[in-house]
Design an enzyme around this catalytic site. Structure first.
Site, PDB file in Angstrom:
ATOM      1  N   HIS A 147      -7.670   2.864   6.595  1.00  0.00           N
ATOM      2  CA  HIS A 147      -6.943   4.048   6.102  1.00  0.00           C
ATOM      3  C   HIS A 147      -7.217   5.234   7.018  1.00  0.00           C
ATOM      4  CE1 HIS A 147      -4.961   2.985   2.288  1.00  0.00           C
ATOM      5  NE2 HIS A 147      -5.810   1.970   2.317  1.00  0.00           N
TER       6      HIS A 147
ATOM      7  N   HIS B 288       1.926   3.066  -3.316  1.00  0.00           N
ATOM      8  CA  HIS B 288       1.159   4.174  -3.913  1.00  0.00           C
ATOM      9  C   HIS B 288       1.821   5.506  -3.558  1.00  0.00           C
ATOM     10  CE1 HIS B 288      -2.362   1.828  -5.132  1.00  0.00           C
ATOM     11  NE2 HIS B 288      -2.494   1.328  -3.917  1.00  0.00           N
TER      12      HIS B 288
ATOM     13  N   HIS C  57      -8.566  -3.837   7.279  1.00  0.00           N
ATOM     14  CA  HIS C  57      -7.547  -2.994   6.639  1.00  0.00           C
ATOM     15  C   HIS C  57      -8.074  -1.562   6.674  1.00  0.00           C
ATOM     16  CE1 HIS C  57      -4.661  -2.109   3.177  1.00  0.00           C
ATOM     17  NE2 HIS C  57      -5.568  -1.170   2.945  1.00  0.00           N
TER      18      HIS C  57
ATOM     19  N   ASP D  54       0.851  -1.202   0.000  1.00  0.00           N
ATOM     20  CA  ASP D  54       0.000   0.000   0.000  1.00  0.00           C
ATOM     21  C   ASP D  54       0.887   1.252   0.000  1.00  0.00           C
ATOM     22  OD1 ASP D  54      -2.326   1.613   0.164  1.00  0.00           O
ATOM     23  OD2 ASP D  54      -3.331   0.091   1.368  1.00  0.00           O
TER      24      ASP D  54
ATOM     25  N   TYR E  71     -11.866   6.039  -3.061  1.00  0.00           N
ATOM     26  CA  TYR E  71     -10.691   5.182  -3.019  1.00  0.00           C
ATOM     27  C   TYR E  71      -9.431   5.974  -2.647  1.00  0.00           C
ATOM     28  CZ  TYR E  71      -9.485   0.597  -4.921  1.00  0.00           C
ATOM     29  OH  TYR E  71      -9.152  -0.706  -5.089  1.00  0.00           O
TER      30      TYR E  71
HETATM   31  C1  LIG Z   1      -5.777  -0.958  -5.698  1.00  0.00           C
HETATM   32  C2  LIG Z   1      -5.591  -1.856  -4.576  1.00  0.00           C
HETATM   33  C3  LIG Z   1      -5.847  -1.143  -3.273  1.00  0.00           C
HETATM   34  O1  LIG Z   1      -4.816  -0.214  -3.011  1.00  0.00           O
HETATM   35  C4  LIG Z   1      -6.013  -2.189  -2.232  1.00  0.00           C
HETATM   36  C5  LIG Z   1      -6.126  -1.563  -0.901  1.00  0.00           C
HETATM   37  O2  LIG Z   1      -5.184  -1.482  -0.162  1.00  0.00           O
HETATM   38  C6  LIG Z   1      -7.405  -0.948  -0.515  1.00  0.00           C
HETATM   39  O3  LIG Z   1      -8.427  -1.155  -1.201  1.00  0.00           O
HETATM   40  O4  LIG Z   1      -7.384  -0.228   0.498  1.00  0.00           O
HETATM   41 MN   LIG Z   2      -5.348   0.137   1.262  1.00  0.00          MN
END
Ligand SMILES: CC[C@H](O)CC(=O)C(=O)O
Ligand SMILES: [Mn+2]
Length: 343
Positions: free
Chosen positions: A201, A20, A199, A17, A290
């Site tokens: 963010h 990115h 997971h 991750d 996203y």
């Molecule tokens: C494009 C894949 C994406 O970054 C996967 C991920 O870590 C998420 O959806 O948070």
């Molecule tokens: Mn992610």
């Protein structure tokens, strides 16, 4: 179950991750340094791939600076205890990518789909099992499905052989109640045979709180990134999660001070910008966009001379999902032509 008995498997996804956040430019030398530090700290699973998973190196998603198979191999050769994981999005990565990463020594694969599209994952999950991976399902943009709907999707992945299924808060849009409800729904639907993961963010700065809520609701896998290095405002920071888990009676098996050492000496120097929930990043979470769209939106904003916030809010209104990165350009172009008409 008392809080003292809880324990979780942490997967540090800095080298996936976090890719990115460095425009997919990790080198084998950097991978060795990060994996060495995390392995010493006792991190049990370390993910290494292009940010968009195996095969992600492309014009749409961003070209990798190094061949990801060489990065995976470097990670495998460095880790003495940790298992190396890879990410695969069916349609971006292929079965051949899965085979190639396994040949280089990857042991865990997370097969990722949009939260309503688990039906495109069974053949990859089944192949992963045949190849000897620990197959894990990864339901992205989890805020876009109800707890019950998400549980149905998780059941598809479990039936295909996933040993764990993740609630993936790709947009950093969930608050703790929303996380707990989704994890509890998966728990009830999947029973004890299949583990649940989370997971998070940091777009609304809730990565750690959401991860603790997930564990309390029954999650046994948690993703983190060292220094939070990841898409958007970044991911649940490994050090902060390990510290908060310890104070909450949740065992991670990770040495906090060693995790902080690798953060300060190895990962922080690689960071191109601070991982903070600034206006753009925070709006990702608020609008449910996203996290990996942020840098694409910033580039489009500059190219078309329009505010990045407007692009992100419009992405949210259109309910864009991963794979629709080209819409960012379209939206920016539309906003620019609208402002020309007004002028
Ligand atoms: C494009 C894949 C994406 O970054 C996967 C991920 O870590 C998420 O959806 O948070
Ligand atoms: Mn992610």
């Amino acid at each position: 179950m008392s809080a003292e008995t809880l324990s979780v498997t942490v997967c540090d996804a800095t080298l996936r991750d976090g890719s990115h956040a460095v425009a997919h430019q990790f080198t084998a030398e950097q991978v060795r340094a990060v994996v060495g530090g995390l392995d010493d700290a006792g991190v049990p699973v370390i993910e290494v791939s292009h940010g968009d998973g195996l095969g992600g190196s492309s014009l749409t998603y961003g070209r990798s600076g190094s061949d990801e198979l060489e990065l995976i191999e470097a990670a495998v050769q460095t880790a003495e205890r940790a298992r190396i994981a890879v990410l695969l999005l069916p349609g971006i990565g292929t079965k051949d990518d899965l085979r190639a990463a396994r040949e280089r020594g990857a042991q865990v694969v997370r097969v990722a789909t949009h939260c309503t599209e688990a039906d495109i994952s069974p053949q990859h999950i089944a192949l992963a099992g045949e190849l000897g991976y620990t197959p894990i399902g990864f339901l992205m943009m989890a805020h876009m499905n109800s707890p019950e709907g998400l549980a149905e999707q998780a059941a598809i992945m479990a039936a295909a052989g996933a040993e764990a299924v993740y609630v993936t808060d790709s947009a950093g849009a969930l608050v703790p109640d929303g996380v707990s409800a989704r994890v509890a729904a998966l728990r009830e639907r999947l029973g004890d045979e299949v583990a649940i993961g989370f997971h998070g963010h940091q777009n609304m700065e809730l990565g750690v709180a959401n991860s603790i809520a997930a564990v309390r609701a029954g999650a046994r896998w948690v993703d983190t990134c060292t220094c939070g290095l990841g898409a958007g405002a970044g991911n649940t920071p490994t050090g902060a999660f390990v510290a908060a888990a310890e104070r909450s009676g949740i065992a991670t098996g990770i040495d906090l001070f060693e995790a902080l050492e690798v953060a300060e000496t190895t990962v922080r120097p690689l960071m191109r910008r601070p991982q903070i929930a600034d206006r753009g990043a925070l709006l990702l979470g608020y609008a449910g966009v996203y996290s990996s769209f942020l840098l694409h939106a910033e580039r489009a904003a500059e190219r078309f001379g329009v505010p990045v916030e407007e692009i992100l809010l419009e992405c949210g209104r259109r309910k864009t999902v991963g794979g629709q990165e080209d819409w960012i350009i379209e939206i920016a172009a539309e906003l620019a032509s609208r402002s020309e008409v007004v002028a």
